[in-house]
Design an enzyme around this catalytic site. Structure first.
Site, PDB file in Angstrom:
ATOM      1  N   GLU A 135       0.856  -1.182   0.000  1.00  0.00           N
ATOM      2  CA  GLU A 135       0.000   0.000   0.000  1.00  0.00           C
ATOM      3  C   GLU A 135       0.891   1.230   0.000  1.00  0.00           C
ATOM      4  O   GLU A 135       1.776   1.369   0.852  1.00  0.00           O
ATOM      5  CB  GLU A 135      -0.922   0.003   1.217  1.00  0.00           C
ATOM      6  CG  GLU A 135      -1.728   1.267   1.384  1.00  0.00           C
ATOM      7  CD  GLU A 135      -2.578   1.622   0.163  1.00  0.00           C
ATOM      8  OE1 GLU A 135      -2.564   2.814  -0.234  1.00  0.00           O
ATOM      9  OE2 GLU A 135      -3.232   0.716  -0.386  1.00  0.00           O
ATOM     10  N   ASP A 160      -6.122  -4.137  -7.497  1.00  0.00           N
ATOM     11  CA  ASP A 160      -7.414  -3.497  -7.255  1.00  0.00           C
ATOM     12  C   ASP A 160      -7.139  -1.999  -7.325  1.00  0.00           C
ATOM     13  O   ASP A 160      -6.809  -1.373  -6.330  1.00  0.00           O
ATOM     14  CB  ASP A 160      -7.969  -3.917  -5.897  1.00  0.00           C
ATOM     15  CG  ASP A 160      -9.362  -3.370  -5.650  1.00  0.00           C
ATOM     16  OD1 ASP A 160     -10.197  -3.433  -6.574  1.00  0.00           O
ATOM     17  OD2 ASP A 160      -9.611  -2.863  -4.542  1.00  0.00           O
ATOM     18  N   CYS A 215     -13.692  -0.470  -8.699  1.00  0.00           N
ATOM     19  CA  CYS A 215     -15.059  -0.316  -8.206  1.00  0.00           C
ATOM     20  C   CYS A 215     -15.691   0.885  -8.902  1.00  0.00           C
ATOM     21  O   CYS A 215     -16.293   1.746  -8.271  1.00  0.00           O
ATOM     22  CB  CYS A 215     -15.086  -0.163  -6.688  1.00  0.00           C
ATOM     23  SG  CYS A 215     -14.105   1.210  -6.052  1.00  0.00           S
TER      24      CYS A 215
END
Length: 451
Positions: free
Chosen positions: A133, A178, A231
């Protein structure tokens, strides 16, 4: 819900006859999901003790819907890591990645950890999982969730994709990206994302996604699988990004997914991206979940490279206090490469590469703290253990006063031999306590204690 007019116009053009049903979905309540952590409990066993009414999520056997009023985050089972609260559609990405035991796997944008912990459960503590991250604060949250789920074989890094790509070319068997996106699919779940949306932000996200995908491509070995997910509904960020990637990376090809039965694929994409029909869109007006996009790609050529492996602690005298603790407290002695991270002792995952020069938050299985003439076990160690792993344990019912007192950090009254005890909720590890006389001294971390 006040949706931006530009967004409405884009979606009307994309969805055509489905547009009215799509807009209507914003008037409906969102769906809530949790995923059983099979590293700690089987699905069948969890269903036997679950305090909530659950119905299955069709695209993963470990996922379930729960009611909004259930509040599973406030239950002791949550602190024990028996489940991860996760948006139902988001569970599909790790299923598509299909990580296997013994592999080298990278989750390139992993916070807060829903997909990384799902991948870890599929790997069954066998292999190497690097969860990265780029944002430091979010990397800390990711590390906490890795700990809560009792994962032993994960390394948490806080690095730029470019730096990882330079270090690990052709190394990973599977990579999940993602990607950071405009978040259109999360408007119903996170209305604040509406204020951040703009056509300009969509374009910027698409550029950033393409750059990160290029770095991911470098790090995958030939024959490896790359899963790209977002998303968002934007064709620029979804089919457009994948089309660009496939044009520029002839060594990759799309693969069919194993999720097609669960989703409706009747909505066409614009003509400019008709060549990528194998990708999957998850629509909130077709399924019980929010919006997602998933593409599965395989690398057909290239070179596999193995980086230099990490070196463990060579001075065995440094481990004497840990060995003493393990012999007194555990029914086994952990073996492998150990590393001191400051005064913190970790056990490295198998095939762990040399991470020197990289920002590492969690370099493996956190065992505890090396203090002067003694070893103090970590909360991470407790959460990764089962009842059969320890010599001393105290189990309390989830609705008991004792378990709530323990979660508040209070001392418990108990008798037994001196030493470290694994405190359990209904037989599942929750934390450490130390028996002294008639007191069980609480070692549940202060930052996690209930009020």
């Amino acid at each position: 819900m006040e949706l931006p007019q530009a967004f409405r116009e884009r979606m009307k053009k994309l969805l055509r006859q489905d547009y009215a049903d799509f807009i209507q979905s914003y008037e409906q309540a969102r769906y809530y999901g949790l995923r059983v952590n099979t590293l700690k409990i089987s699905v069948d066993d969890f269903l036997q003790i679950a305090p909530f009414a659950l119905t299955p999520v069709p695209w993963t056997e470990t996922g379930f819907y729960y009611g909004e009023a259930d509040r599973p985050g406030k239950h002791p089972y949550h602190e024990a890591g028996l489940y991860y609260i996760q948006e139902p559609s988001a569970m599909a990405a790790a299923v598509a990645l299909d990580a296997q035991q013994g592999e080298n796997v990278l989750d390139l944008a992993a916070a807060p950890g829903g997909k990384a912990t799902h991948i870890a459960a599929m790997m069954k503590q066998d292999g190497l999982l690097i969860a990265n991250e780029i944002h430091p604060q979010r990397a800390g949250i990711l590390s906490q969730n890795i700990e809560r789920m009792g994962i032993r074989n994960a390394v948490v890094t806080n690095e730029k994709p470019a730096k990882l790509a330079k270090r690990f070319p052709g190394f990973f068997d599977r990579i999940l990206l993602d990607a950071p996106c405009s978040g259109e699919g999360m408007f119903r779940k996170n209305p604040e994302a509406i204020d951040e949306w703009s056509p300009e932000n969509v374009a910027q996200c698409a550029l950033r996604q393409s750059e990160i995908l290029d770095f991911a491509a470098e790090m995958l070995r030939p024959g490896g699988r790359l899963v790209y997910s977002t998303c968002t509904f934007s064709t620029e960020e979804n089919e457009g990004t994948i089309s660009r990637f496939l044009r520029e990376h002839s060594e990759f090809e799309l693969r069919e997914m194993n999720l097609h039965q669960a989703f409706d694929h009747g909505i066409p994409v614009p003509d400019a991206v008709e060549s990528i029909s194998k990708t999957t869109r998850i629509w909130p007006h077709h399924v019980k979940g929010e919006g997602h996009y998933i593409a599965v790609m395989q690398k057909t050529s290239g070179e596999t490279k193995m980086p230099k492996l990490a070196v463990g602690v060579k001075n065995k005298k440094l481990l004497q206090d840990f060995d003493r603790f393990a012999n007194d407290t555990l029914t086994f002695v952990p073996e492998g490469k150990f590393i001191l991270f400051g005064d913190q002792l970790y056990l490295l995952p198998e095939n762990m590469p040399d991470m020197d020069g990289l920002k590492v938050i969690r370099p493996g299985w956190h065992l505890g703290t090396m203090k002067k003439n003694r070893f103090e076990p970590s909360h991470a160690l407790a959460l990764s253990l089962h009842a059969f792993d320890v010599k001393f344990r105290k189990s309390f019912a989830s609705d008991s006063d004792d378990i709530h007192s323990f979660l508040k950090g209070e001392v418990l009254q108990a008798t037994g031999p001196k030493g470290w005890y694994l405190v359990e909720v209904d037989g599942y590890s929750l934390g450490w306590a130390k028996q002294s006389g008639t007191m069980l001294k609480n070692h549940f971390p202060k930052g996690l204690r209930w009020k």
